[in-house]
Design a protein around this motif. Structure first.
Motif, PDB file in Angstrom:
ATOM      1  N   TRP A  29      -7.645   7.227  -6.046  1.00 22.98           N
ATOM      2  CA  TRP A  29      -6.535   8.546  -5.964  1.00 22.98           C
ATOM      3  C   TRP A  29      -5.158   7.003  -5.470  1.00 22.98           C
ATOM      4  O   TRP A  29      -5.668   6.046  -5.064  1.00 22.98           O
ATOM      5  CB  TRP A  29      -6.986   9.122  -4.667  1.00 22.98           C
ATOM      6  CG  TRP A  29      -5.758   9.793  -3.901  1.00 22.98           C
ATOM      7  CD1 TRP A  29      -5.355   9.513  -2.739  1.00 22.98           C
ATOM      8  CD2 TRP A  29      -5.686  11.491  -4.095  1.00 22.98           C
ATOM      9  NE1 TRP A  29      -4.631  10.851  -2.752  1.00 22.98           N
ATOM     10  CE2 TRP A  29      -4.188  11.817  -3.019  1.00 22.98           C
ATOM     11  CE3 TRP A  29      -7.264  11.972  -4.432  1.00 22.98           C
ATOM     12  CZ2 TRP A  29      -4.742  13.103  -2.941  1.00 22.98           C
ATOM     13  CZ3 TRP A  29      -7.151  13.245  -4.644  1.00 22.98           C
ATOM     14  CH2 TRP A  29      -5.428  13.570  -3.579  1.00 22.98           C
ATOM     15  N   LYS A  30      -4.570   7.219  -6.130  1.00 27.82           N
ATOM     16  CA  LYS A  30      -3.329   7.065  -5.638  1.00 27.82           C
ATOM     17  C   LYS A  30      -2.062   7.624  -4.183  1.00 27.82           C
ATOM     18  O   LYS A  30      -1.278   6.915  -3.453  1.00 27.82           O
ATOM     19  CB  LYS A  30      -1.892   6.341  -6.638  1.00 27.82           C
ATOM     20  CG  LYS A  30      -2.859   5.428  -7.272  1.00 27.82           C
ATOM     21  CD  LYS A  30      -2.003   5.557  -8.851  1.00 27.82           C
ATOM     22  CE  LYS A  30      -0.735   4.891  -8.641  1.00 27.82           C
ATOM     23  NZ  LYS A  30      -0.061   4.496 -10.193  1.00 27.82           N
ATOM     24  N   ALA A  31      -2.236   9.006  -4.236  1.00 27.62           N
ATOM     25  CA  ALA A  31      -0.907   9.897  -3.755  1.00 27.62           C
ATOM     26  C   ALA A  31      -1.259   9.493  -2.098  1.00 27.62           C
ATOM     27  O   ALA A  31      -2.544   8.239  -1.852  1.00 27.62           O
ATOM     28  CB  ALA A  31      -0.905  10.880  -4.253  1.00 27.62           C
ATOM     29  N   ASN A  32      -0.033  10.061  -1.500  1.00 28.35           N
ATOM     30  CA  ASN A  32      -0.596  10.640  -0.178  1.00 28.35           C
ATOM     31  C   ASN A  32      -1.612  11.722  -0.325  1.00 28.35           C
ATOM     32  O   ASN A  32      -1.898  12.563  -0.945  1.00 28.35           O
ATOM     33  CB  ASN A  32       0.844  10.921   0.970  1.00 28.35           C
ATOM     34  CG  ASN A  32       1.202  12.090   0.695  1.00 28.35           C
ATOM     35  OD1 ASN A  32       1.000  12.751  -0.129  1.00 28.35           O
ATOM     36  ND2 ASN A  32       2.328  12.099   1.459  1.00 28.35           N
ATOM     37  N   ILE A  33      -2.258  12.396   1.254  1.00 27.42           N
ATOM     38  CA  ILE A  33      -2.931  12.835   2.078  1.00 27.42           C
ATOM     39  C   ILE A  33      -2.570  14.309   1.162  1.00 27.42           C
ATOM     40  O   ILE A  33      -2.818  15.587   1.323  1.00 27.42           O
ATOM     41  CB  ILE A  33      -2.880  13.235   3.227  1.00 27.42           C
ATOM     42  CG1 ILE A  33      -4.716  13.060   3.697  1.00 27.42           C
ATOM     43  CG2 ILE A  33      -2.034  14.279   3.945  1.00 27.42           C
ATOM     44  CD1 ILE A  33      -5.782  12.299   2.632  1.00 27.42           C
ATOM     45  N   LEU A  88       4.499   8.330  -3.314  1.00 24.96           N
ATOM     46  CA  LEU A  88       5.107   7.728  -2.842  1.00 24.96           C
ATOM     47  C   LEU A  88       5.800   6.691  -3.635  1.00 24.96           C
ATOM     48  O   LEU A  88       6.958   6.073  -2.632  1.00 24.96           O
ATOM     49  CB  LEU A  88       4.515   6.966  -0.976  1.00 24.96           C
ATOM     50  CG  LEU A  88       4.090   8.147  -0.417  1.00 24.96           C
ATOM     51  CD1 LEU A  88       3.316   6.971   0.968  1.00 24.96           C
ATOM     52  CD2 LEU A  88       4.377   9.469  -0.064  1.00 24.96           C
ATOM     53  N   ASN A  89       5.411   6.245  -4.104  1.00 25.46           N
ATOM     54  CA  ASN A  89       6.453   5.382  -5.293  1.00 25.46           C
ATOM     55  C   ASN A  89       7.098   5.949  -6.232  1.00 25.46           C
ATOM     56  O   ASN A  89       7.882   5.190  -7.181  1.00 25.46           O
ATOM     57  CB  ASN A  89       5.483   4.068  -5.633  1.00 25.46           C
ATOM     58  CG  ASN A  89       6.478   2.959  -6.112  1.00 25.46           C
ATOM     59  OD1 ASN A  89       6.956   3.152  -5.010  1.00 25.46           O
ATOM     60  ND2 ASN A  89       6.281   2.342  -7.116  1.00 25.46           N
ATOM     61  N   ARG A  90       7.519   7.735  -5.760  1.00 20.92           N
ATOM     62  CA  ARG A  90       8.301   8.598  -6.738  1.00 20.92           C
ATOM     63  C   ARG A  90       9.046   9.185  -6.005  1.00 20.92           C
ATOM     64  O   ARG A  90      10.160  10.280  -6.280  1.00 20.92           O
ATOM     65  CB  ARG A  90       7.642   8.982  -7.818  1.00 20.92           C
ATOM     66  CG  ARG A  90       6.653   8.461  -8.890  1.00 20.92           C
ATOM     67  CD  ARG A  90       5.546   8.657  -9.488  1.00 20.92           C
ATOM     68  NE  ARG A  90       4.995   8.342 -11.171  1.00 20.92           N
ATOM     69  CZ  ARG A  90       5.737   9.129 -11.752  1.00 20.92           C
ATOM     70  NH1 ARG A  90       5.973  10.754 -11.339  1.00 20.92           N
ATOM     71  NH2 ARG A  90       5.237   8.600 -12.947  1.00 20.92           N
ATOM     72  N   ALA A  93       0.655  -0.980   0.159  1.00 25.00           N
ATOM     73  CA  ALA A  93      -0.352   0.219  -0.579  1.00 25.00           C
ATOM     74  C   ALA A  93       0.728   0.981   0.134  1.00 25.00           C
ATOM     75  O   ALA A  93       0.522   2.216   0.968  1.00 25.00           O
ATOM     76  CB  ALA A  93      -0.913  -0.158   1.296  1.00 25.00           C
ATOM     77  N   HIS A  94       1.959   1.755  -0.882  1.00 23.97           N
ATOM     78  CA  HIS A  94       2.115   2.590  -1.332  1.00 23.97           C
ATOM     79  C   HIS A  94       0.788   3.588  -1.413  1.00 23.97           C
ATOM     80  O   HIS A  94       1.377   5.000  -1.591  1.00 23.97           O
ATOM     81  CB  HIS A  94       3.547   2.081  -1.952  1.00 23.97           C
ATOM     82  CG  HIS A  94       4.785   3.077  -1.494  1.00 23.97           C
ATOM     83  ND1 HIS A  94       5.679   1.170  -0.624  1.00 23.97           N
ATOM     84  CD2 HIS A  94       5.946   3.259  -1.392  1.00 23.97           C
ATOM     85  CE1 HIS A  94       6.928   1.636  -0.691  1.00 23.97           C
ATOM     86  NE2 HIS A  94       6.949   2.589  -1.126  1.00 23.97           N
ATOM     87  N   HIS A  95       0.594   3.084  -2.523  1.00 19.38           N
ATOM     88  CA  HIS A  95      -0.511   3.076  -3.002  1.00 19.38           C
ATOM     89  C   HIS A  95      -1.818   3.853  -2.280  1.00 19.38           C
ATOM     90  O   HIS A  95      -2.102   2.333  -2.692  1.00 19.38           O
ATOM     91  CB  HIS A  95      -0.800   2.849  -4.967  1.00 19.38           C
ATOM     92  CG  HIS A  95       0.457   3.450  -4.979  1.00 19.38           C
ATOM     93  ND1 HIS A  95       1.033   2.717  -7.053  1.00 19.38           N
ATOM     94  CD2 HIS A  95       0.850   4.426  -5.661  1.00 19.38           C
ATOM     95  CE1 HIS A  95       2.312   3.508  -7.366  1.00 19.38           C
ATOM     96  NE2 HIS A  95       2.467   4.588  -6.306  1.00 19.38           N
ATOM     97  N   ALA A  96      -2.427   4.555  -2.292  1.00 18.10           N
ATOM     98  CA  ALA A  96      -4.174   4.501  -1.487  1.00 18.10           C
ATOM     99  C   ALA A  96      -4.948   3.944  -2.230  1.00 18.10           C
ATOM    100  O   ALA A  96      -5.438   2.365  -1.366  1.00 18.10           O
ATOM    101  CB  ALA A  96      -4.162   6.262  -1.597  1.00 18.10           C
ATOM    102  N   ARG A  97      -4.729   3.671  -4.253  1.00 19.12           N
ATOM    103  CA  ARG A  97      -5.964   2.609  -3.907  1.00 19.12           C
ATOM    104  C   ARG A  97      -5.739   0.541  -3.786  1.00 19.12           C
ATOM    105  O   ARG A  97      -6.975   0.736  -4.347  1.00 19.12           O
ATOM    106  CB  ARG A  97      -6.306   3.319  -5.261  1.00 19.12           C
ATOM    107  CG  ARG A  97      -5.918   2.464  -6.219  1.00 19.12           C
ATOM    108  CD  ARG A  97      -5.928   3.094  -7.816  1.00 19.12           C
ATOM    109  NE  ARG A  97      -4.987   2.860  -8.948  1.00 19.12           N
ATOM    110  CZ  ARG A  97      -4.922   3.656  -9.706  1.00 19.12           C
ATOM    111  NH1 ARG A  97      -5.677   5.101 -10.334  1.00 19.12           N
ATOM    112  NH2 ARG A  97      -3.810   3.437 -10.830  1.00 19.12           N
ATOM    113  N   GLU A  98      -4.399   0.656  -3.696  1.00 21.13           N
ATOM    114  CA  GLU A  98      -4.098  -0.074  -3.617  1.00 21.13           C
ATOM    115  C   GLU A  98      -4.141  -1.238  -1.937  1.00 21.13           C
ATOM    116  O   GLU A  98      -3.178  -1.974  -2.020  1.00 21.13           O
ATOM    117  CB  GLU A  98      -2.240  -0.540  -4.019  1.00 21.13           C
ATOM    118  CG  GLU A  98      -2.844   0.238  -5.782  1.00 21.13           C
ATOM    119  CD  GLU A  98      -1.569   0.284  -6.929  1.00 21.13           C
ATOM    120  OE1 GLU A  98      -0.205  -0.851  -6.156  1.00 21.13           O
ATOM    121  OE2 GLU A  98      -1.179   1.116  -7.655  1.00 21.13           O
TER     122      GLU A  98
END
Length: 307
Positions: free
Chosen positions: A145-149, A154-156, A62-67
């Motif tokens: 959404w994939k990013a943090n808040i 976060l994976n970049r 879960a680096h990515h929100a939707r994952e």
């Protein structure tokens, strides 16, 4: 013993916290946890270890929100290995007690708890709800959404070819923004520091979706040979396709950094068939579990062979 972790639900940060406490109570000698950092909105980032060996491997999700289904998978894996240890049973062909007596597996099941909460519970879960709706083009559906808040992917965020990352939005966004500089976000910095505090032989960052494995980023020489061997085994037990190019999205990823800077094998498996920009549906979970239940044990076995 009844199962503690139920991965077939919208697996939230709150549920994970509760399950960590229950697992520590159920397996007091086997499970330990520590807070390795905090998110932007002050949620705790948990590292959880099982096993007794000095050799260590690291698996995160879960680096990515939707994952967020990767979190459920790792919590399920953690509990299954504990049960098999106590029962002196096998998972697949692996005798779990024998492996965990020789190795320690560290999990960080949810790297991006603010983002996961946003996807699952909406903008009211965050401290900056108005700003988030604006970042999301006025929409209150955050399922993509994939990013943090803060709108940083976060994976970049890791210092591996960060300057050369392509298709960067240049500003906070639901996905693709690499941030103002590497490790600008507390979640990525926590994972970076935690990794440097250990001597992990192998690392894995679970993502979704695509049923494929990134493994080759900047691999050369002996590292290429070792990584290829492990990747072939990883592919054979999961059925996931190996991707030759680990350079997408052009650096910045956790495993990109682990491979290129620490010169050790690291893998990014993408669970489930492609589902597009949304969370993986729960009805796919049984196959995901079946494909991945042996992964931690396979990597533990491989780590014991690395010097």
């Amino acid at each position: 013993m009844l199962s503690i972790v139920n991965p077939k639900q919208i697996y939230s940060y709150q549920q994970m916290e509760e399950d960590i406490k229950k697992l520590k109570y159920a397996y007091p000698k086997l499970v330990r946890s520590k807070v390795i950092g905090k998110s932007v909105d002050d949620r705790k980032l948990y590292g959880i270890a099982i096993g007794f060996g000095e050799t260590e491997i690291f698996i995160n999700g879960a680096h990515h929100a939707r994952e967020w289904l990767t979190t459920a998978l790792l919590m399920n894996m953690l509990e299954a290995y504990c049960k098999a240890y106590i029962n002196e049973s096998k998972i697949g062909s692996y005798f779990v007690k024998d492996i965990l007596n020789k190795i320690r597996i560290w999990f960080v099941p949810m790297v991006n708890p603010d983002g996961v909460s946003l996807v699952q519970q909406g903008e009211k879960s965050a401290k900056n709800p108005v700003e988030l709706v604006n970042l999301n083009n006025g929409r209150k559906d955050f399922s993509a959404w994939k990013a943090n808040i803060r709108g940083v992917d976060l994976n970049r965020q890791y210092p591996a070819d960060w300057n050369s990352i392509q298709d960067n939005t240049g500003k906070p966004a639901p996905m693709m923004y690499k941030g103002p500089h590497p490790l600008s976000e507390p979640e990525a910095e926590a994972i970076y520091n935690f990794t440097l505090d250990h001597e992990f032989k192998i690392a894995v960052a679970y993502h979704s979706s695509g049923e494929e494995i990134y493994w080759k980023y900047n691999c050369k020489g002996e590292l290429l040979v070792i990584s290829n061997r492990i990747a072939q085994r990883f592919s054979s037990i999961t059925g996931y396709k190996l991707l030759e190019s680990g350079a997408s999205p052009g650096g910045g990823g956790f495993t990109d950094w682990f491979i290129s800077d620490l010169k050790k094998p690291a893998f990014t498996p993408e669970i489930s068939p492609l589902v597009g920009p949304r969370p993986v549906p729960l009805n796919m979970y049984d196959k995901i579990w079946n494909d991945n239940k042996e992964v931690g044990l396979l990597l533990a076995e491989e780590a014991l062979d690395l010097h």
